[in-house]
Design a protein around this motif. Structure first.
Motif, short mmCIF file in Angstrom:
data_model
loop_
_atom_site.label_atom_id
_atom_site.label_comp_id
_atom_site.label_asym_id
_atom_site.label_seq_id
_atom_site.Cartn_x
_atom_site.Cartn_y
_atom_site.Cartn_z
N GLU A 1 -72.93 -4.00 -19.33
CA GLU A 1 -73.09 -5.44 -19.17
C GLU A 1 -74.47 -5.86 -19.64
N TYR A 2 -74.56 -7.13 -20.02
CA TYR A 2 -75.83 -7.73 -20.40
C TYR A 2 -75.84 -9.13 -19.80
N GLN A 3 -76.83 -9.42 -18.99
CA GLN A 3 -76.97 -10.71 -18.31
C GLN A 3 -75.67 -11.09 -17.59
N LEU B 1 -66.89 -9.30 -25.95
CA LEU B 1 -67.11 -9.80 -27.31
C LEU B 1 -66.35 -8.88 -28.26
N ASP B 2 -65.04 -9.12 -28.36
CA ASP B 2 -64.18 -8.26 -29.17
C ASP B 2 -63.49 -9.06 -30.27
N ILE B 3 -62.59 -8.44 -30.96
CA ILE B 3 -61.92 -9.04 -32.13
C ILE B 3 -61.07 -10.26 -31.74
N TYR B 4 -60.79 -10.41 -30.46
CA TYR B 4 -59.88 -11.47 -30.02
C TYR B 4 -60.59 -12.76 -29.63
N CYS B 5 -61.91 -12.86 -29.89
CA CYS B 5 -62.61 -14.13 -29.67
C CYS B 5 -63.54 -14.39 -30.86
N ARG B 6 -63.85 -15.66 -31.08
CA ARG B 6 -64.66 -16.04 -32.24
C ARG B 6 -66.03 -15.37 -32.22
N GLY B 7 -66.69 -15.38 -31.06
CA GLY B 7 -68.00 -14.74 -30.95
C GLY B 7 -67.92 -13.25 -31.23
N ALA C 1 -75.83 -8.21 -27.46
CA ALA C 1 -76.84 -8.80 -26.58
C ALA C 1 -77.60 -9.92 -27.29
N THR C 2 -77.93 -9.71 -28.55
CA THR C 2 -78.62 -10.75 -29.33
C THR C 2 -77.73 -11.98 -29.47
N HIS C 3 -76.44 -11.78 -29.66
CA HIS C 3 -75.51 -12.89 -29.78
C HIS C 3 -75.43 -13.67 -28.45
#
Length: 136
Positions: free
Chosen positions: A19-21, A28-34, A128-130
């Motif tokens: 986890e981050y924050q 954050l995987d292939i199934y979401c825009r981010g 994490a940067t994203h």
């Protein structure tokens, strides 16, 4: 139907993902825009992935890498519904997924999975940067 099988059981425990924050990075995987953005940045940043893709060209690298990540990170949930033949079914589904994204042999699939495992610290840094950029 599977839950009613006399030889079925749930086995294992959940393994916490990184986890981050307070955000599970595997989200954050292939199934979401981010996630697709992160995966594209990951492919661009990884010399190992770039070399692999030169040797094994693929029309949709983000989908390829995203599918492998989904399989890798899905296995972090080390809890399974076990019944006769469940492992064989799981392996067959994963193989079909990988063949569906253009990998041709089991050896190449294993090579890519190993490569992505090695590059996970880079991927997690990009994720994490994203997240930081989204929160700013």
């Amino acid at each position: 139907m599977l839950m009613e099988a006399s030889n079925a059981q749930v086995e294992g425990e959940f393994i916490p993902s990184q986890e981050y924050q307070g955000i599970n990075l595997a989200a954050l995987d292939i199934y979401c825009r981010g996630g697709r953005t992160v995966i594209s940045q990951f492919v661009a940043a990884s010399k190992l992935l770039q070399q692999f893709l030169i040797e094994h060209p693929n029309k949709n690298t983000a989908r390829l890498v995203g599918t492998v990540l989904f399989i890798i990170e899905g296995s972090l949930l080390n809890r399974e519904f076990i019944f006769t033949g469940s492992q064989a079914i799981k392996e067959q589904i994963e193989l079909m997924e990988m063949l569906g994204v253009g990998l041709k042999t089991k050896e190449v699939i294993i090579m890519l999975i190993d490569l992505i495992h090695k590059e996970m610290p880079l991927l997690q840094q990009i994720r994490a940067t994203h997240i930081d950029a989204m929160r700013d």
